[in-house]
Design an enzyme around this catalytic site. Structure first.
Site, PDB file in Angstrom:
ATOM      1  N   ASN A 242      47.731  48.911  45.856  1.00 46.20           N
ATOM      2  CA  ASN A 242      47.307  47.535  46.155  1.00 46.20           C
ATOM      3  C   ASN A 242      47.683  46.687  44.950  1.00 46.20           C
ATOM      4  O   ASN A 242      47.033  46.755  43.916  1.00 46.20           O
ATOM      5  CB  ASN A 242      45.789  47.510  46.403  1.00 46.20           C
ATOM      6  CG  ASN A 242      45.264  46.098  46.595  1.00 46.20           C
ATOM      7  OD1 ASN A 242      46.051  45.148  46.681  1.00 46.20           O
ATOM      8  ND2 ASN A 242      43.953  45.946  46.661  1.00 46.20           N
TER       9      ASN A 242
ATOM     10  N   LYS B 294      47.408  43.627  44.604  1.00 43.89           N
ATOM     11  CA  LYS B 294      46.551  42.432  44.495  1.00 43.89           C
ATOM     12  C   LYS B 294      47.458  41.218  44.238  1.00 43.89           C
ATOM     13  O   LYS B 294      48.586  41.187  44.735  1.00 43.89           O
ATOM     14  CB  LYS B 294      45.490  42.645  43.413  1.00 43.89           C
ATOM     15  CG  LYS B 294      44.705  43.950  43.672  1.00 43.89           C
ATOM     16  CD  LYS B 294      43.451  44.070  42.889  1.00 43.89           C
ATOM     17  CE  LYS B 294      42.757  45.390  43.270  1.00 43.89           C
ATOM     18  NZ  LYS B 294      41.487  45.589  42.586  1.00 43.89           N
TER      19      LYS B 294
ATOM     20  N   HIS C  84      38.655  44.338  51.780  1.00 43.14           N
ATOM     21  CA  HIS C  84      38.574  44.699  50.362  1.00 43.14           C
ATOM     22  C   HIS C  84      37.365  43.987  49.749  1.00 43.14           C
ATOM     23  O   HIS C  84      37.046  42.855  50.129  1.00 43.14           O
ATOM     24  CB  HIS C  84      39.867  44.284  49.646  1.00 43.14           C
ATOM     25  CG  HIS C  84      39.958  44.874  48.269  1.00 43.14           C
ATOM     26  ND1 HIS C  84      39.275  44.348  47.201  1.00 43.14           N
ATOM     27  CD2 HIS C  84      40.597  45.968  47.804  1.00 43.14           C
ATOM     28  CE1 HIS C  84      39.516  45.093  46.126  1.00 43.14           C
ATOM     29  NE2 HIS C  84      40.314  46.085  46.473  1.00 43.14           N
TER      30      HIS C  84
ATOM     31  N   GLU D  69      37.031  42.450  47.120  1.00 45.82           N
ATOM     32  CA  GLU D  69      37.336  41.128  46.552  1.00 45.82           C
ATOM     33  C   GLU D  69      37.343  40.060  47.649  1.00 45.82           C
ATOM     34  O   GLU D  69      36.989  38.906  47.401  1.00 45.82           O
ATOM     35  CB  GLU D  69      38.680  41.193  45.798  1.00 45.82           C
ATOM     36  CG  GLU D  69      38.517  41.958  44.484  1.00 45.82           C
ATOM     37  CD  GLU D  69      39.751  42.709  44.018  1.00 45.82           C
ATOM     38  OE1 GLU D  69      40.859  42.455  44.509  1.00 45.82           O
ATOM     39  OE2 GLU D  69      39.581  43.591  43.142  1.00 45.82           O
TER      40      GLU D  69
ATOM     41  N   GLU E 120      35.682  52.414  48.143  1.00 46.59           N
ATOM     42  CA  GLU E 120      35.921  51.792  46.839  1.00 46.59           C
ATOM     43  C   GLU E 120      34.598  51.276  46.279  1.00 46.59           C
ATOM     44  O   GLU E 120      34.186  50.151  46.600  1.00 46.59           O
ATOM     45  CB  GLU E 120      36.891  50.618  46.979  1.00 46.59           C
ATOM     46  CG  GLU E 120      38.269  51.005  47.465  1.00 46.59           C
ATOM     47  CD  GLU E 120      39.339  50.032  46.971  1.00 46.59           C
ATOM     48  OE1 GLU E 120      40.334  50.510  46.431  1.00 46.59           O
ATOM     49  OE2 GLU E 120      39.161  48.807  47.087  1.00 46.59           O
TER      50      GLU E 120
ATOM     51  N   GLY F 153      38.723  48.158  38.808  1.00 50.69           N
ATOM     52  CA  GLY F 153      39.241  47.411  37.659  1.00 50.69           C
ATOM     53  C   GLY F 153      38.400  47.544  36.407  1.00 50.69           C
ATOM     54  O   GLY F 153      38.588  46.796  35.447  1.00 50.69           O
TER      55      GLY F 153
ATOM     56  N   SER G 294      39.727  52.482  39.870  1.00 53.56           N
ATOM     57  CA  SER G 294      40.191  53.038  38.592  1.00 53.56           C
ATOM     58  C   SER G 294      40.817  54.419  38.730  1.00 53.56           C
ATOM     59  O   SER G 294      40.704  55.249  37.833  1.00 53.56           O
ATOM     60  CB  SER G 294      39.051  53.053  37.558  1.00 53.56           C
ATOM     61  OG  SER G 294      38.597  51.738  37.316  1.00 53.56           O
TER      62      SER G 294
END
Ligand code: 13P
Length: 258
Positions: free
Chosen positions: A10, A12, A95, A97, A166, A172, A210
């Site tokens: 991904n 992003k 996701h 985010e 996730e 991250g 991560s």
């Protein structure tokens, strides 16, 4: 039954024409003989570029989102049919985010998965708890609620989706879920899928958060971890190729053959 591992990158909101060129060429060259499936989920403006760059390679193309609508007056949205025109096989939906910064709800995520499936795009449905939810002992409850919405809407097609667990606190941050923590949640998700379909074993359950060259092998060795959804490490060809190599080398789980 046979199931190859699946490693999805991904990107992003990262990349440039120049950087993508180098990255995709390196990935295409480095994945010729791998024994797992590899997807790159790229920003929408780069789909055409990456579709051309990856041609003739084993790489598959993915998007990072898809509109819940099929077409029409939805400024800024990209439809599943448009994605298909660029050879897109996968789309990340839900996701964290997007849930966090764009207010995507469980119900919307479930509908996006349905729209994607209806157009021949495999949704990679993301679920995961925040740190506060984990600390409150709510991990199982949260991921099961997120998953239940998707199962409810997608019914008999549910074995055609990909799921990515996730944990939000691992994204991250450099703080990975331990293989045991991840396996525990994956087993829960598998159980929940098994209650909805006779083909729960077919569903790829990816871990994301991560994942890197150093920790991939131990995560991928878990019986219910069928691959990874990789953020930061997917932007560096050597790192991503090492994760792919780990997936390629990891033996199929008990009861499955490759
Ligand atoms: P990182 O691998 O950068 O933690 O990102 C994970 C992720 O969000 C993939 O979708």
């Amino acid at each position: 039954m046979s199931k190859k591992k699946l490693i999805a990158g991904n990107w992003k909101m990262n990349g440039s024409l120049e950087a993508n060129d180098a990255l995709v060429r390196a990935l295409a060259a480095g994945t010729k003989d791998v024994a797992c499936d590899v997807v790159v989920c790229v920003p929408a403006p780069y789909l055409a570029q990456v579709q051309m760059l990856k041609s003739g390679s084993r790489l598959e193309l993915g998007a990072q989102d898809v509109s819940v609508h099929s077409n029409g007056a939805y400024t800024g949205e990209v439809s599943a049919a448009m994605l298909r025109e660029f050879g897109v096989r996968y789309a990340i939906v839900g996701h964290s985010e997007r849930r966090q910064y764009h207010g995507e709800t469980d119900a919307l995520v479930a509908e996006k998965a349905r729209t994607a499936l209806a157009h021949g795009v495999t949704p990679i449905v993301c679920v995961g708890e925040t740190l506060a939810e984990r600390e409150a002992g709510q991990t199982g409850e949260v991921v099961k609620r997120q998953m239940a919405a998707v199962i409810h809407v997608n019914g008999h097609c549910i074995s055609e989706i990909v799921v990515a667990y996730e944990p939000v606190w691992a994204i991250g941050t450099g703080q990975t879920a331990s293989p045991e923590q991840a396996q525990q949640v994956h087993a829960l998700l598998r159980q929940q899928l098994a209650a909805a379909t006779a083909h729960a074993e077919r569903v790829h359950l990816l871990y994301g958060g991560s994942m890197n060259a150093a920790n991939a092998a131990s995560l991928l060795a878990q019986p219910d971890i069928d691959g990874g959804l990789v953020g930061g490490a997917s932007l560096k060809a050597p790192d991503f190729l090492q994760i792919i190599a780990a997936a390629s080398a990891s033996a199929p789980a008990a009861g499955r053959t490759n």
